[in-house]
Design an enzyme around this catalytic site. Structure first.
Site, PDB file in Angstrom:
ATOM      1  N   ASP A  37      21.931  -5.910 -13.726  1.00  0.00           N
ATOM      2  CA  ASP A  37      22.291  -4.605 -13.290  1.00  0.00           C
ATOM      3  C   ASP A  37      24.256  -4.561 -13.477  1.00  0.00           C
ATOM      4  O   ASP A  37      23.915  -5.055 -12.850  1.00  0.00           O
ATOM      5  CB  ASP A  37      21.324  -3.811 -12.334  1.00  0.00           C
ATOM      6  N   TYR A  91      20.293  -3.225  -5.450  1.00  0.00           N
ATOM      7  CA  TYR A  91      19.924  -1.995  -5.208  1.00  0.00           C
ATOM      8  C   TYR A  91      18.764  -1.739  -4.811  1.00  0.00           C
ATOM      9  O   TYR A  91      18.147  -2.063  -4.741  1.00  0.00           O
ATOM     10  CB  TYR A  91      20.100  -0.657  -6.779  1.00  0.00           C
ATOM     11  N   LYS A 120      26.065   6.977 -13.728  1.00  0.00           N
ATOM     12  CA  LYS A 120      28.144   6.641 -13.033  1.00  0.00           C
ATOM     13  C   LYS A 120      28.693   6.728 -13.610  1.00  0.00           C
ATOM     14  O   LYS A 120      28.869   8.110 -14.948  1.00  0.00           O
ATOM     15  CB  LYS A 120      27.469   5.111 -12.213  1.00  0.00           C
ATOM     16  N   ARG A 170       9.356  11.639 -28.730  1.00  0.00           N
ATOM     17  CA  ARG A 170       9.066  10.878 -27.220  1.00  0.00           C
ATOM     18  C   ARG A 170      10.284   9.509 -28.150  1.00  0.00           C
ATOM     19  O   ARG A 170      11.143   8.949 -27.153  1.00  0.00           O
ATOM     20  CB  ARG A 170       8.459  10.668 -26.784  1.00  0.00           C
TER      21      ARG A 170
HETATM   22  C1  PLP Z   1      23.845  -0.396  -8.740  1.00  0.00           C
HETATM   23  C2  PLP Z   1      22.442   0.563  -9.528  1.00  0.00           C
HETATM   24  N1  PLP Z   1      21.749   0.308 -10.081  1.00  0.00           N
HETATM   25  C3  PLP Z   1      20.974   1.214 -10.073  1.00  0.00           C
HETATM   26  C4  PLP Z   1      21.521   2.863  -9.646  1.00  0.00           C
HETATM   27  C5  PLP Z   1      20.187   3.634 -10.138  1.00  0.00           C
HETATM   28  O1  PLP Z   1      20.780   4.642 -10.770  1.00  0.00           O
HETATM   29  P1  PLP Z   1      19.800   6.402 -10.966  1.00  0.00           P
HETATM   30  O2  PLP Z   1      20.313   6.957  -9.691  1.00  0.00           O
HETATM   31  O3  PLP Z   1      19.792   7.036 -12.637  1.00  0.00           O
HETATM   32  O4  PLP Z   1      18.315   6.145 -11.560  1.00  0.00           O
HETATM   33  C6  PLP Z   1      22.144   2.894  -8.935  1.00  0.00           C
HETATM   34  C7  PLP Z   1      22.163   4.189  -8.469  1.00  0.00           C
HETATM   35  O5  PLP Z   1      22.496   4.858  -7.377  1.00  0.00           O
HETATM   36  C8  PLP Z   1      22.403   1.838  -8.959  1.00  0.00           C
HETATM   37  O6  PLP Z   1      23.943   1.997  -7.684  1.00  0.00           O
END
Ligand code: PLP
Length: 388
Positions: free
Chosen positions: A180, A108, A205, A55
């Site tokens: 973010d 998000y 992404k 872990r």
């Molecule tokens: C701006 C943004 N932050 C966070 C996330 C979350 O990522 P994950 O799908 O890997 O949990 C996304 C997913 O679409 C996103 O577009």
């Protein structure tokens, strides 16, 4: 070292690669020790990229974590099974019952849901703020405000925040600034140069870049790294060595992919802006985009993700447009090599600090690595269907 050279070399310490170009995938729950002394050493160094227990990571995860720290800056990077886990763990690491959180209104959707459901249940209050608030953020700060969360550009509607101004004001009262940075991806926006304390990414992404693995990262500055690292560990967060391998492999081509995403997306966005059926293009590099001046000032460039607003059209015609595109597949993601499209829904519900008043359909595109002329032709045929 210039950025492209850094991307090629990041995390490739011989200790992790064992002499090969890429680190082997070291899968392990259990690490075994020969002597009591070795075991005691591992306990002492367990938080510092030392083999201890699965872990806590293996050489493959250490390599990826180190690479992300070299890419984004900061003192260390914690890994998570997805971007959402990175966001929620970063928030939980710096908030406790009775605290107040300032959350950007354009965040998000699952981040908002986490605040409204889990944080609320824990006695942590969230205030949503207009992404364009700038220095007026001061008026929303309370004695118990502990975290200021940013996402720039905002999800789907692309407002760019004045990160340095917001961070400066937050730091006057010792508030932790979390960003973010998924859109900025560690190369288009350098969070630690603008006062961010913790930069979170859905590495799912652009870092992974091939739509075949989930991964989250949270990179922290010196002051916040020990707490983030320890609390994420206490929350049971870790990432699979196989997925870290995929993320590292994706990372090597991030810069060249990004240049192509950027160039093609700008071409498509400019073409769309000239189409009569398109009301507005929501792209950070466009003057009409709220916060474009901050984009011009703080970003190194853009990527493949942007949105546009259609003129007043029938819902069924929008469905028909989406159903019949050849190169744009529909999917809830972005950042891979392929082009994607979706109709953005729920903006009237998801914007509470500053209501979303646009009634017309909003379409989000991710421009992939296909030939851009094929993509434009696909959209041309799709938009022509509205007139039929
Ligand atoms: C701006 C943004 N932050 C966070 C996330 C979350 O990522 P994950 O799908 O890997 O949990 C996304 C997913 O679409 C996103 O577009």
């Amino acid at each position: 070292m210039k950025q492209d050279t850094k991307i090629v070399n990041a995390g490739r310490r011989k200790e992790w690669t064992n002499g090969s170009v890429n680190p082997p995938v070291q899968r392990a729950s259990t690490i075994v020790f020969d002597t009591v002394k070795d075991m005691k050493n591992a306990i002492v160094n367990r938080a510092n990229k030392t083999l201890f227990y699965g872990r806590r990571g293996t050489t493959t995860t250490f390599a990826f974590s180190e690479a992300m720290t070299q890419l984004e800056g900061g003192a260390g990077c914690a890994l998570y099974p997805c971007g959402t886990a990175a966001i929620t763990s970063a928030l939980l690491s710096f908030l406790k019952a009775g605290d107040h959180l300032l959350m950007v209104d354009t965040t998000y959707e699952p981040t908002r849901d986490f605040c409204n459901k889990i944080l609320k249940g824990l006695g942590i209050e969230t205030t949503y703020y207009d992404p364009m608030i700038g220095a007026d953020i001061k008026s929303l700060i309370r004695p118990n405000t502990r975290v200021l969360f940013l996402e720039s550009p905002g999800s789907n509607t692309m407002e760019v925040q004045d990160v340095p101004t917001l961070a400066k004001i937050a730091h006057e009262t010792d508030i932790t600034v979390i960003l973010d940075n998924t859109w900025g991806s560690g190369i288009q926006f350098k969070p630690f140069d603008y006062g961010v304390d913790i930069s979170v990414q859905a590495a799912t992404k652009y870092i992974v870049g091939h739509s075949d693995a989930m991964m989250g990262t949270a990179t922290a500055n010196e002051a916040h790294w020990p707490t983030l690292r320890e609390n994420s560990y206490l929350l049971g967060q870790c990432a699979s060595p196989d997925d870290c391998y995929m993320a590292l492999r994706g990372l090597r081509t991030l810069s060249v992919r990004m240049k192509q995403h950027e160039q093609s997306a700008l071409k498509v966005a400019h073409w769309l802006s000239e189409q009569p059926i398109v009301k507005t293009v929501l792209h950070p590099a466009f003057k009409e985009c709220p916060g474009n001046e901050f984009f011009e000032r703080d970003f190194n460039g853009s990527n493949g993700l942007f949105s546009f607003v259609l003129e007043d059209v029938n819902d069924s015609d929008v469905d028909d447009f989406l159903d019949n595109l050849a190169h744009f597949k529909m999917g809830f993601s972005w950042g891979g090599f392929e082009s994607l499209v979706l109709r953005v829904s729920g903006l009237d519900r998801l914007r509470t600090a500053k209501p979303w008043t646009e009634k017309n359909p909003v379409i989000r595109l991710h421009i992939g690595l296909e030939d851009v002329d094929d993509l434009i032709e696909d959209l041309r045929q799709g938009l022509a269907r509205f007139a039929q």
